[in-house]
Motif scaffolding. Sequence first.
Motif, PDB file in Angstrom:
ATOM      1  N   LEU A 247      21.181 -19.559   7.854  1.00 25.16           N
ATOM      2  CA  LEU A 247      22.364 -20.396   7.597  1.00 25.16           C
ATOM      3  C   LEU A 247      22.283 -21.042   6.228  1.00 25.16           C
ATOM      4  N   VAL A 248      21.143 -21.633   5.949  1.00 22.18           N
ATOM      5  CA  VAL A 248      20.989 -22.314   4.674  1.00 22.18           C
ATOM      6  C   VAL A 248      21.091 -21.324   3.531  1.00 22.18           C
ATOM      7  N   ALA A 249      20.500 -20.146   3.749  1.00 20.40           N
ATOM      8  CA  ALA A 249      20.561 -19.139   2.695  1.00 20.40           C
ATOM      9  C   ALA A 249      22.008 -18.769   2.409  1.00 20.40           C
ATOM     10  N   ARG A 250      22.786 -18.618   3.474  1.00 22.29           N
ATOM     11  CA  ARG A 250      24.191 -18.244   3.261  1.00 22.29           C
ATOM     12  C   ARG A 250      24.939 -19.336   2.507  1.00 22.29           C
ATOM     13  N   GLU A 251      24.653 -20.587   2.904  1.00 21.44           N
ATOM     14  CA  GLU A 251      25.346 -21.692   2.240  1.00 21.44           C
ATOM     15  C   GLU A 251      24.994 -21.772   0.774  1.00 21.44           C
ATOM     16  N   LEU A 252      23.701 -21.634   0.498  1.00 22.54           N
ATOM     17  CA  LEU A 252      23.290 -21.700  -0.903  1.00 22.54           C
ATOM     18  C   LEU A 252      23.899 -20.565  -1.694  1.00 22.54           C
ATOM     19  N   GLN A 253      23.956 -19.428  -1.075  1.00 23.38           N
ATOM     20  CA  GLN A 253      24.547 -18.274  -1.750  1.00 23.38           C
ATOM     21  C   GLN A 253      25.997 -18.556  -2.090  1.00 23.38           C
ATOM     22  N   ALA A 254      26.716 -19.065  -1.093  1.00 25.66           N
ATOM     23  CA  ALA A 254      28.133 -19.369  -1.316  1.00 25.66           C
ATOM     24  C   ALA A 254      28.285 -20.412  -2.424  1.00 25.66           C
ATOM     25  N   LEU A 255      27.442 -21.426  -2.370  1.00 27.48           N
ATOM     26  CA  LEU A 255      27.518 -22.481  -3.382  1.00 27.48           C
ATOM     27  C   LEU A 255      27.268 -21.920  -4.769  1.00 27.48           C
ATOM     28  N   GLN A 256      26.271 -21.069  -4.859  1.00 26.93           N
ATOM     29  CA  GLN A 256      25.946 -20.530  -6.164  1.00 26.93           C
ATOM     30  C   GLN A 256      27.099 -19.690  -6.710  1.00 26.93           C
ATOM     31  N   GLU A 257      27.710 -18.928  -5.821  1.00 32.86           N
ATOM     32  CA  GLU A 257      28.817 -18.103  -6.298  1.00 32.86           C
ATOM     33  C   GLU A 257      29.976 -18.965  -6.779  1.00 32.86           C
ATOM     34  N   GLU A 258      30.253 -20.007  -6.012  1.00 41.00           N
ATOM     35  CA  GLU A 258      31.331 -20.915  -6.445  1.00 41.00           C
ATOM     36  C   GLU A 258      31.040 -21.503  -7.803  1.00 41.00           C
ATOM     37  N   LEU A 259      29.810 -22.000  -7.943  1.00 42.52           N
ATOM     38  CA  LEU A 259      29.437 -22.606  -9.214  1.00 42.52           C
ATOM     39  C   LEU A 259      29.550 -21.605 -10.344  1.00 42.52           C
ATOM     40  N   GLN A 260      29.119 -20.404 -10.042  1.00 41.17           N
ATOM     41  CA  GLN A 260      29.145 -19.385 -11.074  1.00 41.17           C
ATOM     42  C   GLN A 260      30.572 -19.167 -11.574  1.00 41.17           C
ATOM     43  N   ALA A 261      31.492 -19.048 -10.621  1.00 43.53           N
ATOM     44  CA  ALA A 261      32.885 -18.806 -11.005  1.00 43.53           C
ATOM     45  C   ALA A 261      33.405 -19.945 -11.870  1.00 43.53           C
ATOM     46  N   VAL A 262      33.160 -21.170 -11.415  1.00 37.94           N
ATOM     47  CA  VAL A 262      33.669 -22.330 -12.157  1.00 37.94           C
ATOM     48  C   VAL A 262      33.061 -22.383 -13.549  1.00 37.94           C
ATOM     49  N   VAL A 263      31.744 -22.167 -13.577  1.00 37.12           N
ATOM     50  CA  VAL A 263      31.051 -22.316 -14.859  1.00 37.12           C
ATOM     51  C   VAL A 263      31.529 -21.273 -15.856  1.00 37.12           C
ATOM     52  N   GLU A 264      31.714 -20.067 -15.377  1.00 33.57           N
ATOM     53  CA  GLU A 264      32.107 -19.008 -16.307  1.00 33.57           C
ATOM     54  C   GLU A 264      33.413 -19.345 -17.008  1.00 33.57           C
ATOM     55  N   THR A 265      34.414 -19.754 -16.184  1.00 30.93           N
ATOM     56  CA  THR A 265      35.704 -20.047 -16.795  1.00 30.93           C
ATOM     57  C   THR A 265      35.596 -21.223 -17.755  1.00 30.93           C
ATOM     58  N   ARG A 266      34.894 -22.245 -17.320  1.00 28.68           N
ATOM     59  CA  ARG A 266      34.830 -23.426 -18.171  1.00 28.68           C
ATOM     60  C   ARG A 266      34.063 -23.158 -19.452  1.00 28.68           C
ATOM     61  N   ARG A 267      32.980 -22.405 -19.307  1.00 31.92           N
ATOM     62  CA  ARG A 267      32.183 -22.131 -20.505  1.00 31.92           C
ATOM     63  C   ARG A 267      33.003 -21.305 -21.484  1.00 31.92           C
ATOM     64  N   ALA A 268      33.722 -20.351 -20.980  1.00 29.54           N
ATOM     65  CA  ALA A 268      34.549 -19.522 -21.867  1.00 29.54           C
ATOM     66  C   ALA A 268      35.577 -20.395 -22.578  1.00 29.54           C
ATOM     67  N   ALA A 269      36.222 -21.260 -21.809  1.00 23.35           N
ATOM     68  CA  ALA A 269      37.231 -22.131 -22.418  1.00 23.35           C
ATOM     69  C   ALA A 269      36.598 -23.025 -23.464  1.00 23.35           C
ATOM     70  N   TRP A 270      35.435 -23.497 -23.155  1.00 21.85           N
ATOM     71  CA  TRP A 270      34.766 -24.404 -24.078  1.00 21.85           C
ATOM     72  C   TRP A 270      34.405 -23.704 -25.375  1.00 21.85           C
ATOM     73  N   GLU A 271      33.802 -22.539 -25.217  1.00 16.09           N
ATOM     74  CA  GLU A 271      33.379 -21.793 -26.407  1.00 16.09           C
ATOM     75  C   GLU A 271      34.573 -21.506 -27.293  1.00 16.09           C
TER      76      GLU A 271
ATOM     77  N   TRP B 245      36.223 -34.943 -25.233  1.00 13.96           N
ATOM     78  CA  TRP B 245      35.462 -33.705 -25.209  1.00 13.96           C
ATOM     79  C   TRP B 245      34.002 -33.947 -24.848  1.00 13.96           C
ATOM     80  N   MET B 246      33.528 -35.155 -25.161  1.00 13.95           N
ATOM     81  CA  MET B 246      32.140 -35.471 -24.807  1.00 13.95           C
ATOM     82  C   MET B 246      31.938 -35.363 -23.295  1.00 13.95           C
ATOM     83  N   GLN B 247      32.858 -35.981 -22.595  1.00 13.81           N
ATOM     84  CA  GLN B 247      32.748 -35.961 -21.141  1.00 13.81           C
ATOM     85  C   GLN B 247      32.925 -34.558 -20.605  1.00 13.81           C
ATOM     86  N   GLU B 248      33.815 -33.840 -21.262  1.00  8.55           N
ATOM     87  CA  GLU B 248      34.048 -32.476 -20.808  1.00  8.55           C
ATOM     88  C   GLU B 248      32.775 -31.657 -20.933  1.00  8.55           C
ATOM     89  N   TYR B 249      32.118 -31.841 -22.078  1.00  6.52           N
ATOM     90  CA  TYR B 249      30.892 -31.097 -22.305  1.00  6.52           C
ATOM     91  C   TYR B 249      29.832 -31.497 -21.297  1.00  6.52           C
TER      92      TYR B 249
END
Lengths: 495, 387
Positions: free
Chosen positions: B254-278, A290-294
């Motif tokens: 071009l760079v703006a579009r790429e950064l935008q896309a990257l941010q959206e991807e990150l956002q999606a990933v982070v949301e799911t993972r953070r929810a699972a973690w919490e 879990w550490m790594q996961e976090y």
Amino acid sequence: MLPAGCSRRLLAELRDALDACAERQRQLERSLRVSRRLLRVWEPAETPALEPTPGPDTNEEARPPARTPSPQELKELELLTQALEKAVRVRKGLSKAGGRDEAPSRKSRSIVSPATTASVPPRASGQAGRRASETKPPRGVRQTTVPAKGLPELRLLSVGDQTCKARGAQAAKPEPGLRDQEMAPSAAPQAPEAFTLKQKGILLRLPMAFRKAASQNSRLWAQLSSTETGDSMDATTTAKTQFLRKMQSGWPSSRLCAAEVEAEVGRLRKACSLLRQRMGEELTADPVDWMQEYHCLLTLEGLQAIAGQCLHRLQELRAAVMEHQLAPWPEGRLPSAPSSCGGGADSIWSPQLLLYSSTQELQTLASLRLRVAMLDEQIHLEKVLMAELLPLVSTQEPLGPPWLALCRAVHSLLCEGAFRLARRAGRDCRAGLAERGAGGSLRGTEALPAVQGGEGLRTRRGHPPGRGSACFVPLPNSSIFPAGLESPRGIIGAQ
Amino acid sequence: MWPQVGRRGPSREAQKAPALWRLLFHVLSPRPADDAAALPTPEAQARLVKSALRSQGYPRRALVQLPEDGSQGSRELLLALSWLLARGPLLERLLAQIRVRLGDEMPVCECEVLASPGPPAPRVEADGCVDIRHLQWLMGKLRFGWRNLITSQQEHCALLGKVHSYTRGCHSDRSLGHLSVTEAELLRDPEGGRQLLRRLESENARLEAALEWRRRELVFWQWMDTVLDACPPEASQPTFLPRIPERGAGELELVARELQALQEELQAVVETRRAAWEARVGGWGPGWKATQRASEEAVRQELTALQRAWERGGGLAQPHGPHRLVRSEAGTLGGPGLRATEVIKALRSREACLEAALRQLQGQCRQELARLVGALPGFIWILPPGC
């Protein structure tokens, strides 16, 4: 047919890319020519002739007439060469107390060059001065005179050889000969053995003047690159900053000159790719606890925050750019000199060393570098093509054959073409990549530029394209056909 | 060229102006023009100099107002030159560009190639509409060209390897150990060798002049101060509109579009993972806090290091620029210098990253095309195997 504006832009892009590729090829060809020539036999005609009389007359016709050496002489020559090579080996083992004598350079006759080098070793102590170098003019590359001197030295090696004395008109000062080994009389100066780098390369020596100049060069560069911190340097730096400030004449610098914006956009582009790379690494990592996961989670959140910051900065830049008019650039702007690599090595101006240990390593390095450049270009072209062609497909409504052809072509341009080098067996194969027709058979067709769009060109490393078996062009293999067509006969080139 | 700058006293003859325009042109263009035929006219040179200085943010308006025929303005041009000198290591950079290369050099990064696009081919702008098949053909030609390039490069490396190994032990400089192609060539062809020596000697003279300049530099700046003071003050704020080139604006988008896309991807990933973690961690006690803080700190440091890679002046970590190739059998790798193995590693990771990016783009295109075509009734989209 594509609309005019689109055509123009895309043509410009592709032609730029082709020009760049051609330029690289030209430079490479040039280097190849030079290297190939070096590895062949060094032609005597390319060097000053072995004139018995040096001096202002560098007329190469003064060469003594050629004479086919007899088998006896050939044999003796071979013995001599072997003995000289042994002497060279001996010399290598000796210390350089006497100072490495600089045989100015190799001569087109293998005899001469071993002679000049081999004459040093056993006499390193006493006879360093006996070398003909002091009789030569001290400066410049002195090949014209050395061959002549080589002849008398040849004499020194031969014990009691009368024939050579008769030939050599250039009587150098009577130097006590080198009698350390019994040697057969040397053959004619026109040695049958030509010089090749492979056999005699280790005997080459750079001319003295050149070495002096080269060492002075590196010394000067080192001096130039060193950042001395003394009072004078500080004073100079303060004077410079003061001058710059005065030049601004008190007005706040807008800091948003075009070069600055471009540099910053470049940095942000690099940031984007680094962030994406890091994201990829985090997503593919497999946390064990879990550490790594976090840790992973926090990293991703951090990456998101940074991406947001970069985006914000970019929007600031965009706003600033919009404020000022975007006039089309007048007549060819001078492209900016600073590199897009970050220009980190500003303080190191002379080239550093890159050590490699085997030819294969060097080849890997070079091909990887080219591959990275190629991928960069492919990605750029992909983006440009996407931006231009996809809108066309969506806006062109008529569903006739032209539109189908367009779709097919766009697909082949944009979605196919995973041009890869197959790696050698035993190396790591990037199996993860979606190999285009990885199980596909080799086709024996010529490597034509793809007329109909199937660019799955492949090659095996090391096989030049001339060998037909290694290259193939899969025919276009995507097709769109209206429903209702039962037999596949109508599909062009699908396989 | 450079020793003249030092010797130039405070004389302001009118004929200095054309020389200064030329000097500025050569300084500001990235590659020294090898053939005089390609040089633009003096007026064109002056215009290019003005636009280049403006794009770099030259703060004085007087330059823009100078006539381009070179009849006056030597003082302003001198100020411009000094401004360039003051801002960066101009002298050293120029000297490095025209340096005599004695070794077999290989750049370890691609930035040099990008900076020097080579001679621009005369473009026939009267092209009309083209068929897309022409584009496909050009693309195929490009790929073929690249493949040729790679095989030529392989051959070149093999030849270099041979030359290096055949001349082991020949070089006077022990750290190099063998001759380079240039050096072997100078031995093979004495005339060429003489020319090389001449170039080397003139470069040494240039370097010495540069060092001399450094010693006397302070006097120059003190003098320039007086020159600047002697100028009439600029009346109003220079109304410079930084001309962002069309290409630059496109790049930004071009760079703006790429950064935008990257941010959206990150956002999606982070949301799911953070929810699972919490969900998992929700019931954990306060002892967890300390480790949490430790992790946060570690991540923060890592990310700061990452950020430094693209920040200003942070590019030193990457190997950069041309390097002289030196062959050394595995035993003797003690000296300074970059190791090929490290560069190969770095290149491989970069290659993997780029391949992933390309695949992603291609997948995006595929999806888009499938969507566009699939929306139409009566069509079947057949993809080739492996797609």
